[in-house]
Design an enzyme around this catalytic site. Structure first.
Site, mmCIF file in Angstrom:
data_model
loop_
_atom_site.group_PDB
_atom_site.id
_atom_site.type_symbol
_atom_site.label_atom_id
_atom_site.label_comp_id
_atom_site.label_asym_id
_atom_site.label_seq_id
_atom_site.Cartn_x
_atom_site.Cartn_y
_atom_site.Cartn_z
ATOM 1 N N CYS A 1 0.830 -1.195 0.000
ATOM 2 C CA CYS A 1 0.000 0.000 0.000
ATOM 3 C C CYS A 1 0.868 1.250 0.000
ATOM 4 C CB CYS A 1 -0.886 0.051 1.257
ATOM 5 S SG CYS A 1 -1.933 -1.383 1.515
ATOM 6 N N ASP B 1 19.665 37.899 -12.658
ATOM 7 C CA ASP B 1 18.405 38.174 -13.349
ATOM 8 C C ASP B 1 17.787 39.472 -12.820
ATOM 9 O OD1 ASP B 1 15.956 37.026 -14.960
ATOM 10 O OD2 ASP B 1 15.159 37.618 -13.006
#
Length: 493
Positions: free
Chosen positions: A34, A443
């Site tokens: 599971c 940037d």
């Protein structure tokens, strides 16, 4: 993580979905496995054992739980956060390399012998490349069985099985149901949007670990979309796909607990590869809790994380395509970059039909661009040289960008090309190669955001400060970019 028994037991007992995909719980008494968040009553501790992969569970003789469907859980975030051999191998297996080229092909791409690859995968995942590929074939088969009306023989070969017998045996072994029983169970479910109502279209859900903030993820993809190749239509990001066996069109829509995915493929053998590339594009296997917890340790960054947690890094379905687009976007606006890319697509892209929208082409391959006339490009001469050199290197194989790339080596090769500075190299590392620690301190948007927040604004000082954000600096970039009121940070209306 599967070796930390105490931690795994706590996750299972609390049904903590954050650990789905990190490990699997196998129950010794029932012989099923599971996901940690399985809604069933947790087994007794002495009856639990833990495995690092579904393939390892299957190899040990456990079958998938019919209730929690562990084979559909998100992938482990380990494979997209690392660049070592095992992580690169897992990304390539997910992209179908073992099915197409075999284990020798996988080993060749990674620069190791087949024996070395098998040993490393078995040591960390409890299963070798063939078992891992088999587990993925089983999942692909289940998707096709449950979401299409394809005959079972076509499902078998589309999923990558060599014979009907191996298909039937694998499905029965993994899911404890025959292929026909799986389809019957799926047909009884009502209100399930994974069942396609359109011939030739496969609809399914792509799971992710919560939280997921779709604003910058889909906003970025929509705002930078290349006309003819990508579009935003009816609340979905749509784009064309070049795949190993054919072409495709995908539509991806954000939902509260999943991404709705609709795929139209010319060859159903490409299904698993298309799903893998869409998950990569949207960074769906990330662990947002680990990322955000690390970034919150910076008091200046914490308010941004708390305001909109779960940001992902928008990536690409084709690393070479993105590298070309990154060069076209050097020192120009988003609109100008889209215009330049659209011209390349119109002149050199491969036409494609899109009955449901406005997509017209596949983005051109490096080989298709290798013979373009530089004088035909409406770019400065230096950028023409940058673009043609990049395309030539990609076309002749001297530069390889992809899931198997070594991030540091790829950076070095890019820096060696004319016109490649830190911004271009790092944005390719971030979005094309998937390095979660790629960083763009120079940037302009980053510097403005840093100054507004009181962070150091010069590249050197910001880089020094950002050492505390490692190894998740690419995610910090997304949070900082999001402070600007730019279309990339908002879902289109």
């Amino acid at each position: 993580m599967h070796t930390d028994t105490e931690r795994c037991v706590r996750a299972v007992q609390s049904k903590d979905a954050r650990f789905d995909g990190w490990f699997f719980t196998a129950v010794l008494t029932t012989r099923i496995y599971c996901r940690p968040s399985c809604p069933a009553v947790p087994p007794k501790v002495q009856n639990m054992t833990f495995y690092p992969s579904a393939a390892a569970c299957q190899q040990a003789g456990f079958r998938a739980c019919k209730r929690c469907r562990p084979d559909t859980s998100p992938g482990s975030p380990e494979w997209n956060a690392r660049a070592d051999t095992v992580a690169r191998a897992m990304r390539l297996i997910g992209d179908g390399v073992v099915d197409r080229e075999g284990v020798p092909g996988l080993a060749t791409r990674l620069g190791y012998s087949t024996r070395q690859i098998e040993r490393q995968l078995n040591a960390e995942l409890g299963a070798g490349p063939l078992a891992l590929a088999r587990a993925q074939r089983a999942q692909t088969a289940r998707v096709l069985i449950e979401t299409t009306a394809l005959p079972m023989a076509e499902v078998a070969f589309a999923a990558g099985f060599a014979s009907i017998r191996s298909f039937n045996d694998t499905v029965r072994e993994v899911f404890a149901l025959t292929p026909g029983e799986l389809r019957t169970r799926a047909s009884r479910r009502t209100g399930d949007d994974r069942v396609s109502r359109t011939p030739g279209v496969i609809s399914l859900r792509l799971p992710f670990r919560a939280p997921l903030n779709p604003e910058n993820l889909f906003g970025h993809l929509a705002a930078t979309a290349v006309p003819g190749v990508e579009e935003w239509r009816d609340g979905a990001y749509r784009r064309t796909l070049r795949l190993p066996h054919g072409q495709g069109i995908v539509s991806l829509s954000p939902r509260p607990d999943h991404i709705a995915c609709r795929l139209s493929l010319t060859d159903s053998r490409d299904l698993r590869i298309a799903i893998s590339r869409c998950r990569w594009l949207l960074d769906l296997d990330a662990d947002p809790i680990a990322v955000d917890d690390q970034l919150r340790t910076d008091p200046l960054l914490a308010p941004l994380v708390d305001k909109a947690p779960g940001r992902r890094v928008p990536r690409t379905v084709d690393a070479a395509e993105f590298a070309v687009r990154a060069v076209l976007g050097q020192q120009v606006s988003t609109a100008a970059a889209r215009t330049h890319a659209a011209r390349l697509v119109t002149a050199h892209g491969e036409p494609i039909e899109d009955p449901e929208g406005g997509l017209t082409h596949l983005f051109p391959t490096p080989a298709a661009l290798a013979g373009l006339d530089p004088e035909a490009l409406a770019l400065p001469r230096s950028r023409r040289t940058t673009l043609t050199t990049l395309v030539g290197a990609l076309a002749d194989g001297s530069l390889r960008l992809g899931l198997d790339s070594d991030w540091d080596e790829a950076r070095a090769r890019l820096f060696a090309l004319p016109g490649f500075g830190p911004w271009t190299v790092e944005v390719i590392a971030m979005r094309a190669l998937g390095d979660p620690d790629a960083f763009l301190p120079g940037d302009l948007g980053m510097r403005r955001a840093a100054a507004d927040l009181g962070l150091p604004a010069t590249p050197a000082a910001l880089t020094a400060h950002a050492a505390a954000w490692r190894p998740w600096r690419a995610y910090a970039v997304q949070y900082l970019w999001a402070t600007d009121d730019h279309p990339i940070n908002h879902l289109p209306a």
